[in-house]
Write an enzyme that holds these catalytic residues in place. Structure first.
Site, PDB file in Angstrom:
ATOM      1  N   ASP A   1     -76.237 -17.907 -11.375  1.00  0.00           N
ATOM      2  CA  ASP A   1     -77.485 -18.673 -11.419  1.00  0.00           C
ATOM      3  C   ASP A   1     -77.309 -19.940 -12.257  1.00  0.00           C
ATOM      4  OD1 ASP A   1     -80.127 -19.299 -10.998  1.00  0.00           O
ATOM      5  OD2 ASP A   1     -80.904 -17.377 -11.688  1.00  0.00           O
TER       6      ASP A   1
ATOM      7  N   GLU B   1     -75.961 -25.714 -11.665  1.00  0.00           N
ATOM      8  CA  GLU B   1     -75.965 -27.148 -11.349  1.00  0.00           C
ATOM      9  C   GLU B   1     -75.098 -27.978 -12.318  1.00  0.00           C
ATOM     10  OE1 GLU B   1     -78.923 -24.888  -9.626  1.00  0.00           O
ATOM     11  OE2 GLU B   1     -78.907 -25.345 -11.758  1.00  0.00           O
TER      12      GLU B   1
ATOM     13  N   ASP C   1     -85.379 -22.212  -6.474  1.00  0.00           N
ATOM     14  CA  ASP C   1     -86.709 -21.728  -6.841  1.00  0.00           C
ATOM     15  C   ASP C   1     -87.779 -22.479  -6.065  1.00  0.00           C
ATOM     16  OD1 ASP C   1     -85.535 -19.979  -8.633  1.00  0.00           O
ATOM     17  OD2 ASP C   1     -85.599 -21.410 -10.274  1.00  0.00           O
TER      18      ASP C   1
END
Length: 973
Positions: free
Chosen positions: A567, A570, A644
């Protein structure tokens, strides 16, 4: 700008010609001597040309294989300063080409591709073997780097390459965008990385080529500059007729706090911690329900198409002359762009109205103006790089181009079979008892499931990065994993690249120089409890990644977890900082600056976990779910997901195009949070309490909640990975609807349908590896000759057979569906046969999504099972959709190991001759341990209305025993 001296200079003719021909001794007979206008030489893998145009000195063409050529143009004398590419694993072929030259040009040829260099300018033009133009450069350019807050190397530049416009060309791919579009020709697209954006700098053209842009920094298709404030393209006039800005009114609820003129409503980013770059005015700082209206008149300075880019979270509505352009909501902590394009006239006044309910979120309205007509061709520009560097892939079809991309960047690994079953996830299961209870509830209700997911915060609250379990809630994680396995399921665990400095793992990484500590120095506390200092590790360093993997292996892998959820890769070190600030937090890294490698973090991070697990668990396929990706991510045993997203119909619609774009960018494994990760508060809370079971929601919202979740679920059943996940309310089927209700029955029907289709779905997965296939297919891939499909963004093919048309609007019982021309189509729900090349109003009752099957399809189905490893030797049913010839090769392997890479797999080739009414099962190809030597195979002829095609329990028309030897089944007249 660094000055360099070329080593390849113009030479006297008598000196250059012997060298020229010696380098091309393979050519016979040698061409007649000519006077060269530029120096060039052959190499083992291509040619190098001396050029002197627009700051570039040296051009190189490298033949990777018969259909792929790399183009590199540098301001330097050689290519020694180019960094190793993270994306590309292929190496030049070292031959397989010829060269020809004239006074003006140099031509490099392979059997498939021709690259012609105009020697005076260095411009490259590509054609296929027949001379049909594919792609032609116009201008490449250099500029100083102004988007890197780190130390800029003397040999770094902002680089841009432009190509000739091609009328009617469509551009696809580029990864996961959230703008609802699939054709990017003539559009302005920023390839960056964000919670819900994934950049894969590979595009596929309808002109018959693919292009991989070899740069890891932020890159823009179209306009090389980022979107600008409104003042760059409009004259602004406020509500009182005063020029220079628009009227901004700040409200607390309905109470006006402040009115003033503003030229740029800029609340886009944080500066650090929770401090905004541009603070709210003092009058509005303490507002409990802040709302801002922005009103006035805008006057365009140019005619043409203007694109508004509204970056927002909270509620935001934008209108022009009373017409709503955008009406969006996003959760406050995860804003993103929403786009709207309109044709506007120069000098005409347009009334602009904006209403933003902040909810603690972020906002800015930006703009792209009309581009000059001579700049409408393909253009790629990167913020920083050492050279213009790209690969051209000749491909007559999109599949050919994607196959070439994977030859460059690595084959797509075959995921474990269980990954293609149903997953249940939640943000979050707070204890091992809660996780196991929900898995057991699926088994008790006989709803198939293969994977349950343990999301974040299983660790002690002050120990992020420790990879330890909070003993109060997870007293025996090993026993939890064992129980999941006893229940015939797998378990995935969330693992972040984030560490609290109080943990031993942070100390170990930090002692090796592996932490991005600027986040700690700025005191960017996170959002857990009162907030904790934290830092991410440097995934660009080989030794850092080795330490990271060993920590995971020693702490978590030993417990038997089956898959990794990587997760925030980025990396999202601190949400809502500017791009420039995020680059700075990643600078320096092991390879350079954050700006130079801004888009690439997820790739080496995932690859290390993949390789590390393969080294330890060599008999079990590694599997990763990663929130970001980059070119080459398909080789790392990974799937990507769309981040998300929110529970809104507009966001549902955008996911269809996002998945199509990922597939056309060469990544076959994509998924999303079914139902949207975060719903609006009226769904999440009731009377101050978080909603779990849907019945805890206010009654007036329950039907809406069930409808959007069911429509999303129906869509999810026909995507590469079928995964339910989100915040409150709970997302388990039995928490979304009560057993016995029509909504519950539809959820269960689609889950069981997924499992009945597993022989078909797993074949698509096998083809992703063995044949470079794409599971979720834009219609243009299979119907390139039908102009109606080139920009359809709300339909796609799931494999070769199924046309999927998700419902993305509320309260409807039908939707328009275009049936591509060149085929007939069967309505999967009714069996009705329809001609292609028409738009129909397809029935879409709440319990069913429009779904069609192409005539000539052979769709294998299996028995009703509870998980993917059940019934592997059970009878197969071949559902033959008559009306056209067809074929399908059913793929099988052990579903769990890497033996497929060494030839342990099997295929059953099936062919349907429609005119003869003959179905042929060919000789089985291949074998693998545990394979059933003989299979009972049932056959159903789908011919029209009658028994619905989806009724897989219907009595078959005929049955045979297949032993691997060719046999024929005749359809009775």
């Amino acid at each position: 700008m660094r000055q360099s001296t070329r080593t390849l200079r113009f030479l006297p003719g008598l000196m250059i010609l012997p060298w020229l021909f010696a380098c091309n001794a393979e050519q016979a007979p040698a061409p007649e001597p000519v006077v060269q206008t530029a120096a060039w030489r052959s190499t083992n893998d291509g040619v190098v040309v001396a050029i002197d145009r627009d700051g570039f000195n040296t051009l190189r063409l490298q033949v990777i294989d018969d259909a792929i050529v790399r183009v590199t143009a540098t301001p330097g004398d050689d290519f020694s300063n180019l960094p190793d590419t993270l994306m590309v694993v292929a190496r030049p072929a070292g031959g397989g080409f010829t060269t020809e030259s004239t006074e003006d040009s140099l031509i490099l040829k392979t059997e498939t591709l021709r690259a012609e260099v105009e020697l005076a300018s260095g411009a490259v033009r590509f054609t296929d073997a027949a001379g049909r133009e594919l792609l032609a450069e116009t201008q490449r350019s250099l500029a100083p780097v102004d988007a890197d807050p780190g130390e800029v190397d003397e040999d770094s530049f902002a680089v841009r390459q432009r190509f000739q416009p091609r009328p009617g060309e469509a551009i696809y791919g580029l990864g996961q965008q959230q703008d609802g579009r699939v054709d990017y020709a003539g559009e302005n697209i920023e390839l960056t990385t964000h919670n819900i954006e994934i950049s894969i700098p590979f595009l596929v053209s309808s002109a018959g080529y693919g292009l991989l842009w070899n740069n890891t920094s932020v890159t823009r298709l179209g306009d090389p500059a980022p979107a600008q404030p409104l003042t760059a393209g409009f004259d602004l006039i406020d509500a009182n007729g005063e020029p220079g800005g628009l009227t901004a009114r700040y409200y607390d609820g309905e109470t006006l706090l402040l009115e003033r003129s503003e030229a740029d409503l800029d609340y886009q980013f944080l500066d650090h911690a929770s401090v905004r770059e541009h603070p709210l005015p003092p009058e509005a700082e303490d507002a409990e329900n802040l709302r801002i209206e922005w009103a006035g008149t805008i006057v365009p300075r140019r005619d043409g198409r203007h694109e508004f880019k509204m970056y927002s979270s909270g509620y935001a509505r934008l209108s022009l002359d009373g017409e709503t352009l955008l009406d969006r909501w996003r959760m406050n902590w995860n804003p993103w762009f929403h786009n709207a394009s309109v044709e506007l006239e120069k000098g005409r006044a347009y009334r602009l109205a904006l209403d933003w309910t902040m909810q603690g979120g972020y906002f800015r309205l930006l703009h792209y103006g009309p581009g000059p007509k001579d700049e409408r061709g393909l253009s790629l520009a990167s913020e920083t790089g050492k050279a213009v560097d790209y690969y051209v892939v000749a491909g007559a079809t999109a599949d050919d181009a994607i196959a070439g991309y994977r030859r460059l960047t690595g084959k797509a690994t075959l995921l474990p079979k269980w990954a293609f079953g149903f997953w249940q996830s939640r943000e979050r299961y707070t204890s091992q008892d809660e996780l196991l209870a929900n898995l057991e509830a699926y088994r008790e209700r006989k709803i198939p499931i293969d994977n349950i997911v343990l999301d974040w915060s299983y660790w002690p609250v002050d120990a992020w990065g420790s990879h330890e379990f909070d003993p109060e809630f997870f007293p025996d994680p090993g026993a939890m994993v064992d129980r999941v396995h006893e229940l015939g399921a797998r378990i995935m665990i969330s693992v972040w690249p984030k560490f609290y400095p109080s943990t031993e793992h942070y100390a170990e990484l930090n002692s090796n120089g592996c932490m991005f500590n600027k986040n700690i120095e700025e005191k960017n506390y996170d959002w857990i409890g009162e907030g904790y200092l934290n830092a991410f590790y440097d995934a660009f360093g080989d030794s850092c990644r080795s330490v990271y993997w060993q920590q995971i292996a020693d702490s978590l892998n030993v417990l038997g977890f089956d898959a990794w959820w990587l997760d925030a890769v980025e990396p999202d070190m601190h949400s809502n900082l500017s791009w420039r600030h995020r680059k700075d937090l990643m600078t320096p890294n092991a390879l350079g600056t954050g700006a130079e490698y801004f888009n690439a973090y997820a790739l080496p991070h995932a690859e290390t976990v993949y390789r590390g697990e393969r080294a330890i668990d060599s008999e079990q396929r590694s599997f990763i779910l990663t929130r970001s990706g980059f070119g080459g991510i398909q080789r790392t045993g990974s799937a990507v997901w769309s981040g998300d997203i929110v529970t809104r119909w507009s966001n549902l619609r955008e996911q269809i195009a996002a998945g199509i774009g990922v597939g056309l960018a060469g990544m076959p494994y994509w998924t999303f949070d079914i139902g949207g990760f975060t719903p609006e508060d009226h769904f999440r809370y009731n009377d101050g309490k978080a909603v779990g079971h849907f019945s805890e929601m206010a009654p007036e919202y329950q039907a809406d909640w069930q409808e959007i979740n069911l429509r999303w679920f129906q869509f999810g059943a026909f995507t590469p990975l079928f995964r339910s996940h989100g915040q409150n309310p709970y997302r388990e089927i039995f928490n979304l609807a009560d057993e016995g209700s029509a909504v519950y029955d539809s959820f269960v029907w689609y889950t069981r349908l997924r499992y009945r289709l597993m022989p078909y779905i797993y074949t698509l997965a096998g083809d992703a590896y063995h044949r470079d296939g794409t599971m979720m297919r834009g219609l243009v891939m299979d119907f390139p000759q039908d102009p109606q499909v080139r920009d359809i963004a709300t339909e796609y093919l799931f494999g070769p057979a199924f046309l999927v048309a998700p419902v993305y609007e509320p309260g409807v019982d039908s939707r328009a569906v275009y049936l591509p021309g060149g085929a007939d189509w069967y309505d999967f729900n009714s069996g009705q046969r329809l001609a292609g090349g028409q738009t129909i109003d397809a029935a879409a009752p709440l319990s069913r999504m429009p779904l069609f099957v192409r005539a000539g399809s052979i769709v294998p189905s299996g028995p009703a099972i509870q998980h993917t490893f059940e019934g592997t030797d059970a009878p197969l049913t071949l559902n033959v959709y008559t009306g056209a010839d067809g074929s399908f090769e059913i793929y099988e392997d052990d579903g769990a190991s890497y033996a497929y890479e060494s030839g342990e797999w099997a295929r059953i080739p099936v062919r349907w001759d429609d005119a003869a009414g003959r179905l042929t099962l060919g000789d089985r190809e291949g074998r693998f341990p545990g394979m059933s030597a003989a299979r009972d195979i049932h056959v159903r002829w789908i011919t029209g209305p009658g028994t619905p095609p989806g009724d897989f329990d219907a009595e078959p028309d005929t049955s045979v025993v297949y032993t691997g030897v060719s046999l024929t089944v005749e359809r009775e007249p």
